[in-house]
Design a protein around this motif. Structure first.
Motif, PDB file in Angstrom:
ATOM      1  N   ARG A 204       4.608 -13.698 -97.558  1.00 17.60           N
ATOM      2  CA  ARG A 204       5.089 -12.463 -96.916  1.00 17.60           C
ATOM      3  C   ARG A 204       3.990 -11.831 -96.078  1.00 17.60           C
ATOM      4  O   ARG A 204       4.221 -11.389 -94.962  1.00 17.60           O
ATOM      5  N   HIS A 205       2.784 -11.817 -96.630  1.00 12.93           N
ATOM      6  CA  HIS A 205       1.692 -11.233 -95.860  1.00 12.93           C
ATOM      7  C   HIS A 205       1.337 -12.126 -94.676  1.00 12.93           C
ATOM      8  O   HIS A 205       0.993 -11.647 -93.605  1.00 12.93           O
TER       9      HIS A 205
ATOM     10  N   LEU B  29      11.805 -11.069 -94.952  1.00 13.90           N
ATOM     11  CA  LEU B  29      10.724 -10.847 -95.920  1.00 13.90           C
ATOM     12  C   LEU B  29      11.200 -10.843 -97.373  1.00 13.90           C
ATOM     13  O   LEU B  29      10.600 -10.181 -98.219  1.00 13.90           O
TER      14      LEU B  29
ATOM     15  N   GLN C 121       3.286 -12.024 -87.291  1.00 20.58           N
ATOM     16  CA  GLN C 121       4.071 -11.153 -86.409  1.00 20.58           C
ATOM     17  C   GLN C 121       3.190 -10.115 -85.741  1.00 20.58           C
ATOM     18  O   GLN C 121       3.360  -9.805 -84.570  1.00 20.58           O
ATOM     19  N   LYS C 122       2.234  -9.596 -86.496  1.00 17.43           N
ATOM     20  CA  LYS C 122       1.389  -8.541 -85.930  1.00 17.43           C
ATOM     21  C   LYS C 122       0.437  -9.101 -84.885  1.00 17.43           C
ATOM     22  O   LYS C 122       0.226  -8.515 -83.831  1.00 17.43           O
TER      23      LYS C 122
ATOM     24  N   LEU D 199       3.926 -11.401 -91.991  1.00 22.17           N
ATOM     25  CA  LEU D 199       3.630 -10.096 -91.377  1.00 22.17           C
ATOM     26  C   LEU D 199       2.413 -10.195 -90.456  1.00 22.17           C
ATOM     27  O   LEU D 199       2.414  -9.650 -89.353  1.00 22.17           O
TER      28      LEU D 199
ATOM     29  N   LEU E  23       2.813  -8.589 -81.344  1.00 18.63           N
ATOM     30  CA  LEU E  23       2.578  -7.227 -80.833  1.00 18.63           C
ATOM     31  C   LEU E  23       1.656  -7.225 -79.621  1.00 18.63           C
ATOM     32  O   LEU E  23       0.738  -7.997 -79.529  1.00 18.63           O
TER      33      LEU E  23
ATOM     34  N   LEU F  40       9.766 -16.952 -86.682  1.00 21.65           N
ATOM     35  CA  LEU F  40       9.712 -15.992 -87.788  1.00 21.65           C
ATOM     36  C   LEU F  40      10.400 -14.675 -87.452  1.00 21.65           C
ATOM     37  O   LEU F  40      10.445 -13.777 -88.273  1.00 21.65           O
ATOM     38  N   SER F  41      10.960 -14.597 -86.230  1.00 22.69           N
ATOM     39  CA  SER F  41      11.480 -13.293 -85.803  1.00 22.69           C
ATOM     40  C   SER F  41      12.742 -12.896 -86.561  1.00 22.69           C
ATOM     41  O   SER F  41      13.170 -11.755 -86.478  1.00 22.69           O
ATOM     42  N   HIS F  42      13.347 -13.830 -87.285  1.00 15.58           N
ATOM     43  CA  HIS F  42      14.566 -13.484 -88.018  1.00 15.58           C
ATOM     44  C   HIS F  42      14.292 -13.229 -89.493  1.00 15.58           C
ATOM     45  O   HIS F  42      15.194 -12.960 -90.262  1.00 15.58           O
ATOM     46  N   CYS F  43      13.031 -13.363 -89.882  1.00 17.61           N
ATOM     47  CA  CYS F  43      12.675 -13.277 -91.309  1.00 17.61           C
ATOM     48  C   CYS F  43      12.984 -11.901 -91.883  1.00 17.61           C
ATOM     49  O   CYS F  43      12.732 -10.880 -91.254  1.00 17.61           O
TER      50      CYS F  43
END
Lengths: 108, 632
Positions: A96-97, A81, A103-104, A100, A108, A76-79
């Motif tokens: 989308r959420h 959104l 990714q979070k 996100l 992180l 998903l790092s290229h998304c």
């Protein structure tokens, strides 16, 4: 499980016992829609970023279910959104959420 | 020495005005003095705080704008129209406008005229704090005695004006009280739930003016009075005798004023004092940089909690979602409630309707985005491929085309739009290039809305490179989401960014595209990003009037209801989105049109899923009505 060490290619075996379920539970609270996915692949088929790089939400969710968080965040790092996957998802997943949140929680 | 002598002699002016109290002081003024001192100190500290939190660059911008004659004039005009006359409310809801301007403008005039009266008749009391200049003009009627034999026309005119203004304010207060019982009569379906401080200040405000009437009525036989206070005085004398029992009402009046000022900074009424500051900031062109400090703080305190955004918010179709409205968002921001503000910020559709309809002009979507930035901007992603793609596309530029057509991600989900736009381009003989026929980079607006500004910058950079190297002079877009960011964040000098509704409108006006009129009745849905976002309302309507009978929606133009599937929201779930789409469709169906037309691929999909009549895209319906139909 015993690893005999005779494999030519690296083992693709998944050990769910050693997977970190904490993060997945956290994700399921942040965005419960992750449990709704039926892996139809509409999201991946319509993906804007997939034209350039290996990006797939379907596979990312599958990886998460298999306890492979790193693979998921890589997928998903290229998304960008753009939200096309939200529009096409037959299950009405708030992609989308979800992206996100993944990714979070995983990056992180 | 001489000065003392004159005060002791109780200077008699030609009009027979005598200070009843030698030192112009009575204990009842204390609550008012405490209140006004508190609010003045609070204001001063607040102002310093806000200015301190602005960046140096913004402070300079603000300072420059104050001395720029154009913005200075705009400041004066805006402050007068918005803070005193409330033209924005008048335009939409006249009765509400009357109510608010009666209280605000009426009170303002009472203060101004009261001061003029003191300046004319007892100028000594405006000269310094020792003379009671802080409270004397407010309680003027208490401190003076007018010899009835010496009453002049000039004095009577002021009695009349002051009583008339008081009546004006009281009519506003009466309406305000009625609004609490039946808000719909003044055009508001939902009203805000007041907080404790709001209630205290509200009841004080309601009491201030009736108490003033009572107090001035009691004193009217001494101080003189107009058509309201003097008859009141006769009635009181008939009931209570000729005793001087007016001191308690003056105490009550002063206490209400004092309490109002003390409650003010914690209540909605802080907007009275903060709105002028917000106007100065806005006209200076400042932007929200931090979700709680500086400019945002001015916005937060300028929110009047009027609740007009409750009726505006598309989420209000479900009562449970009313809590996500801007008014509560502002309240939680003010209370530093991080959890709630984050929740609301992520729920919002960012349709901008609350901002468009806000009488104060509080840009809450910008603050919501700033909150999202604090949450999501730190996410690291790998966008190296964007640069490579931009490099590759620039190597063999899409030359020749004066017009570069960018369909955008969403248009690719609705191929009919792309096909129709291309048909129109060909039919009108335009030379064009298709920027993202096979693959393309997202415009960056979705990232921006999600609070990932840094990531959005990378897509903007890549796209800008491709656009600039293409050698085009016009960038044609078919998605309002892209249009907004192309206009606002891209620096494309010499390239005109244009939406296909504008483009088709100009083609028809120039005679390059001929359309025929059909008999069908249609309604046009204003997409949020196109209407409120970019201010494009007329062009699509011009074209649609030329090709069909255009009906009205119950809410349209800047009041149009979001289709619900906006990319702005992060956490709103599918069911709630569907409910909003239904309400949007029912507003569109007000005059029973045969077709619904919209100009945004998102709205197109969303409305199509809920409407019972055919839904068409703008380009599609134009395409159907091209004369000498040449559809390929």
């Amino acid at each position: 499980m015993i690893d005999f060490g005779f494999g030519v290619s690296p083992s693709s075996r998944i050990n769910l016992d050693s997977a970190d379920k904490e993060k997945f539970n956290e994700l399921a609270i942040a965005e419960p829609d992750v449990l709704k996915c039926m892996a139809c692949g509409s999201c991946s088929a319509s993906c804007t970023a997939a034209a350039f790089e290996d990006t797939s939400l379907r596979r990312a969710i599958l990886s998460l279910q298999n306890g492979l968080g790193d693979d998921a965040s890589k997928l998903l790092s290229h998304c960008m959104l753009c939200g096309k996957c939200t529009m096409v998802c037959p299950r009405g997943i708030n992609t989308r959420h979800l992206i996100l949140s993944i990714q979070k929680i995983y990056s992180l | 020495m001489i000065y003392l002598l004159t005060t002791n002699l109780q200077q008699i002016s030609p009009e027979g005005i005598i200070d009843r109290y030698p030192n112009s002081y009575n204990h009842f003024v204390l609550p008012f003095v405490i209140g006004i001192t508190f609010i003045l100190i609070y204001l001063f500290i607040g102002l310093i705080r806000i200015l301190y939190h602005l960046t140096g660059e913004d402070r300079l911008k603000l300072l420059k704008s104050l001395f720029n004659p154009k913005t200075a004039w705009k400041n004066i005009k805006d402050i007068f129209c918005d803070c005193l006359l409330h033209t924005k409310i008048w335009k939409r809801k006249p009765l509400l406008g009357y109510m608010h301007s009666a209280i605000a403008f009426g009170w303002f005039l009472l203060i101004v005229v009261g001061h003029i009266e003191v300046w004319l008749f007892a100028p000594r009391h405006l000269s310094g704090l020792t003379e009671g200049s802080l409270y004397y003009p407010i309680f003027y009627r208490f401190f003076i005695w007018i010899n009835p034999a010496h009453e002049t026309l000039r004095g009577s005119v002021f009695f009349f004006i002051m009583d008339f203004l008081l009546l004006y304010v009281l009519s506003g207060i009466g309406l305000a009280m009625f609004k609490r019982v039946r808000s719909i009569a003044l055009g508001m379906r939902h009203t805000t739930k007041p907080s404790l401080a709001d209630r205290v200040a509200l009841y004080c405000l309601w009491l201030i003016f009736p108490l003033r009437l009572l107090a001035e009525g009691f004193t009217a036989d001494l101080s003189g009075g107009g058509f309201l206070t003097r008859p009141l005085n006769w009635v009181f004398r008939a009931f209570f005798g000729n005793e001087l029992n007016f001191l308690p009402t003056w105490w009550a009046y002063s206490i209400c004023l004092g309490l109002f000022f003390v409650a003010m900074p914690f209540s909605r009424y802080m907007h009275i004092l903060t709105e002028p500051l917000l106007i100065l900031f806005r006209n200076a062109g400042l932007k929200v940089r931090h979700p709680r400090k500086g400019f945002a703080e001015a916005e937060i305190y300028a929110c009047s909690s009027c609740g007009l955004c409750l009726d505006a918010c598309p989420m209000n179709v479900q009562k449970k979602n009313l809590k996500y409205s801007s008014v509560y968002f502002m309240r939680f921001l003010r209370r530093h409630n991080k959890r709630k503000t984050r929740e609301i910020a992520e729920k919002c559709l960012m349709c901008g309707k609350c901002y468009a309809l806000c009488p104060v002009g509080v840009n809450s979507p910008a603050i919501r985005r700033a909150i999202r930035e604090t949450q999501n901007n730190k996410i690291q992603c790998d966008y190296s491929y964007l640069g490579k793609y931009a490099e590759k596309s620039s190597e063999n530029p899409k030359s020749g085309g004066k017009i570069l057509y960018f369909a955008g991600c969403m248009s690719h989900l609705t191929p009919t739009i792309i096909k129709s736009v291309e048909t129109i381009l060909k039919a009108s003989g335009q030379d064009y290039e298709f920027m993202d026929r096979n693959e393309g980079i997202c415009c960056g607006r979705p990232l921006m809305l999600a609070g990932r500004g840094d990531a959005a910058r990378q897509t903007i950079e890549a796209n800008s490179k491709i656009i600039r190297n293409s050698g085009c002079t016009t960038l044609l877009v078919s998605c309002p989401i892209c249009l907004k960011i192309f206009k606002e964040e891209y620096s494309l000098k010499g390239i005109k960014v244009i939406h296909y509704t504008q483009f088709i409108d100009s083609l028809i006006k120039e005679g390059k595209l001929k359309v025929s009129k059909s008999s069908s009745a249609i309604v046009y849905h204003d997409p949020c990003e196109l209407g409120r976002g970019c201010g494009i309302y007329e062009e699509p309507r011009n074209v649609l009037r030329a090709i069909a009978e255009l009906k009205k929606a119950s809410k349209e133009r800047d009041e149009s209801i979001c289709c619900g599937y906006s990319l702005g929201t992060l956490t709103l779930d599918e069911k709630d989105k569907a409910k909003i789409a239904e309400s949007s469709v029912s507003s569109l169906m007000a005059e029973n049109p045969q077709e619904i037309v919209t100009a945004c691929p998102m709205c197109y999909r969303a409305i199509r899923s809920k409407a019972e009549v055919p839904v068409k895209d703008f380009a599609e319906i134009v395409c159907e009505n091209i004369e000498n139909n040449d559809k390929n």
